[in-house]
Design a protein around this motif. Structure first.
Motif, PDB file in Angstrom:
ATOM      1  N   ASP A  46      28.044  96.458 106.543  1.00 35.66           N
ATOM      2  CA  ASP A  46      28.790  95.201 106.398  1.00 35.66           C
ATOM      3  C   ASP A  46      27.827  94.044 106.150  1.00 35.66           C
ATOM      4  N   GLU A  47      28.396  92.952 105.673  1.00 38.90           N
ATOM      5  CA  GLU A  47      27.643  91.703 105.529  1.00 38.90           C
ATOM      6  C   GLU A  47      28.405  90.622 106.269  1.00 38.90           C
ATOM      7  N   LEU A  48      27.699  89.850 107.065  1.00 33.86           N
ATOM      8  CA  LEU A  48      28.360  88.822 107.874  1.00 33.86           C
ATOM      9  C   LEU A  48      27.967  87.426 107.420  1.00 33.86           C
ATOM     10  N   ARG A  49      28.992  86.595 107.303  1.00 31.12           N
ATOM     11  CA  ARG A  49      28.752  85.171 107.160  1.00 31.12           C
ATOM     12  C   ARG A  49      29.270  84.471 108.410  1.00 31.12           C
ATOM     13  N   PRO A  87      22.962  90.951 106.150  1.00 32.11           N
ATOM     14  CA  PRO A  87      23.377  92.355 106.129  1.00 32.11           C
ATOM     15  C   PRO A  87      23.251  92.979 107.522  1.00 32.11           C
ATOM     16  N   VAL A  88      24.125  93.925 107.811  1.00 35.02           N
ATOM     17  CA  VAL A  88      24.084  94.648 109.091  1.00 35.02           C
ATOM     18  C   VAL A  88      23.455  96.016 108.829  1.00 35.02           C
ATOM     19  N   GLY A  89      22.179  96.137 109.167  1.00 39.11           N
ATOM     20  CA  GLY A  89      21.416  97.339 108.823  1.00 39.11           C
ATOM     21  C   GLY A  89      21.506  98.422 109.889  1.00 39.11           C
ATOM     22  N   VAL A 146      32.564  86.328 109.636  1.00 41.03           N
ATOM     23  CA  VAL A 146      33.442  86.813 108.570  1.00 41.03           C
ATOM     24  C   VAL A 146      32.704  87.907 107.811  1.00 41.03           C
ATOM     25  N   ASN A 147      33.392  89.023 107.534  1.00 42.70           N
ATOM     26  CA  ASN A 147      32.713  90.102 106.795  1.00 42.70           C
ATOM     27  C   ASN A 147      32.937  89.977 105.286  1.00 42.70           C
ATOM     28  N   GLN A 148      32.449  90.987 104.536  1.00 42.85           N
ATOM     29  CA  GLN A 148      32.496  90.933 103.071  1.00 42.85           C
ATOM     30  C   GLN A 148      33.924  91.042 102.529  1.00 42.85           C
ATOM     31  N   ARG A 149      34.880  91.381 103.391  1.00 44.05           N
ATOM     32  CA  ARG A 149      36.295  91.399 102.965  1.00 44.05           C
ATOM     33  C   ARG A 149      37.029  90.149 103.448  1.00 44.05           C
ATOM     34  N   GLY A 154      28.999  94.477 120.079  1.00 45.56           N
ATOM     35  CA  GLY A 154      29.526  93.118 119.955  1.00 45.56           C
ATOM     36  C   GLY A 154      28.482  92.069 120.295  1.00 45.56           C
ATOM     37  N   TRP A 155      27.567  92.409 121.206  1.00 43.56           N
ATOM     38  CA  TRP A 155      26.488  91.482 121.565  1.00 43.56           C
ATOM     39  C   TRP A 155      25.502  91.319 120.421  1.00 43.56           C
ATOM     40  N   HIS A 156      25.340  92.378 119.631  1.00 40.60           N
ATOM     41  CA  HIS A 156      24.476  92.308 118.448  1.00 40.60           C
ATOM     42  C   HIS A 156      25.116  91.392 117.389  1.00 40.60           C
ATOM     43  N   THR A 157      26.431  91.555 117.199  1.00 42.91           N
ATOM     44  CA  THR A 157      27.142  90.665 116.270  1.00 42.91           C
ATOM     45  C   THR A 157      26.936  89.209 116.678  1.00 42.91           C
ATOM     46  N   ALA A 158      27.054  88.941 117.976  1.00 35.98           N
ATOM     47  CA  ALA A 158      26.830  87.571 118.454  1.00 35.98           C
ATOM     48  C   ALA A 158      25.404  87.122 118.130  1.00 35.98           C
ATOM     49  N   GLY A 159      24.438  88.020 118.314  1.00 37.91           N
ATOM     50  CA  GLY A 159      23.040  87.689 118.017  1.00 37.91           C
ATOM     51  C   GLY A 159      22.824  87.392 116.539  1.00 37.91           C
TER      52      GLY A 159
END
Lengths: 170, 170
Positions: free
Chosen positions: B113-116, B36-38, B143-146, B73-78
């Motif tokens: 969002d939730e990331l896989r 999850p992206v909190g 990939v997100n929840q959609r 975007g750097w957080h997403t990478a992390g």
């Protein structure tokens, strides 16, 4: 090495209304930092995002290819992003980034290092789909206290235009 | 969309001695998450590394191209790096990475969002200069929840070899 060789050229002055797309010209350079790489920060980042042993303890770092307790490469990117933010992005019309053309981790970043960032503008172009937005391609060099380039990024960023292009969308 | 379409193929089993260079074969896929992206994490990361307004408040996020409070975007990478670590890297002979061939931030990652993460092996080759090390090129899709791909990375990583190449260096 003399002191002169370490002194970067003075950064271009920020426009009174902040950096906009039009202000980035090919070849323009800016330098930021230094930022120290602290042990606690390295370990905290690693615990959150990259808990490989060589990012968590001196012992495992020394036994690894890094030769010491090393910052995650993603942490190095974060440190440089922060230098860029404080240096000019927070005083700009930044709209985010579509991505990187490349990222190279060239040398280990170890606890106790100090990082500076050098940004060079490689290209600029309008964004065809958004007349108020322009793209800027930059090279980011992360440089340590021995003047070694430890990380090299080529990146695109979007900035608001001071004078939107045709067709106007106001 | 049916449940079946969401079910990833089972990940390949980890070798008893952990993942080594020889275990990565072209076309192999693994999937990890979700994570999850909190809100707190997004704001904390932004304060540390990327304090642009659209990463710090809902208001600025809604007014931006992102349309909401967006992770750096750097957080997403992390986040994806952490999924990879928990998924297989921590149970491997990982020796770090020389860098990325590309990184694309394709869609906003918003709070809630939730990331896989989906990893595909693109290429493998021995490292000529280090007979105990091999290189693996992978594609990382976030990939997100959609089921939207929000980030796309092509990366190289170094792994220890179970059977060092010639010339042997034991």
């Amino acid at each position: 090495m003399t002191q002169t060789e370490h002194t970067p050229a003075p950064n271009p002055s920020a426009p009174v209304d902040g950096w906009h797309w039009e202000d980035f010209t090919v070849g323009m350079q800016m330098s930021f930092g230094p930022s120290p790489v602290g042990r606690e920060e390295v370990i905290r980042f690693a615990k959150d995002f990259d808990p490989q042993p060589f990012h968590l303890s001196e012992e495992a770092g020394k036994a690894s290819l890094f030769g010491g307790l090393a910052a995650s490469g993603w942490h190095t990117a974060g440190i440089v992003m922060r230098l860029m933010c404080d240096g000019f992005i927070l005083n700009s019309s930044s709209l985010g980034s579509p991505g990187l053309d490349s990222l190279k981790w060239l040398k280990p970043v170890l606890v106790g290092d100090e990082l500076r960032a050098r940004m060079t503008v490689l290209a600029t172009r309008p964004m065809n789909s958004k007349p108020k937005v322009g793209l800027v391609q930059t090279r980011w060099e992360a440089v340590n206290q021995r003047d070694e380039v430890v990380m090299l990024i080529e990146s695109w960023a979007m900035f608001g235009r001071r004078h939107p292009g045709y067709p106007m969308q106001l």
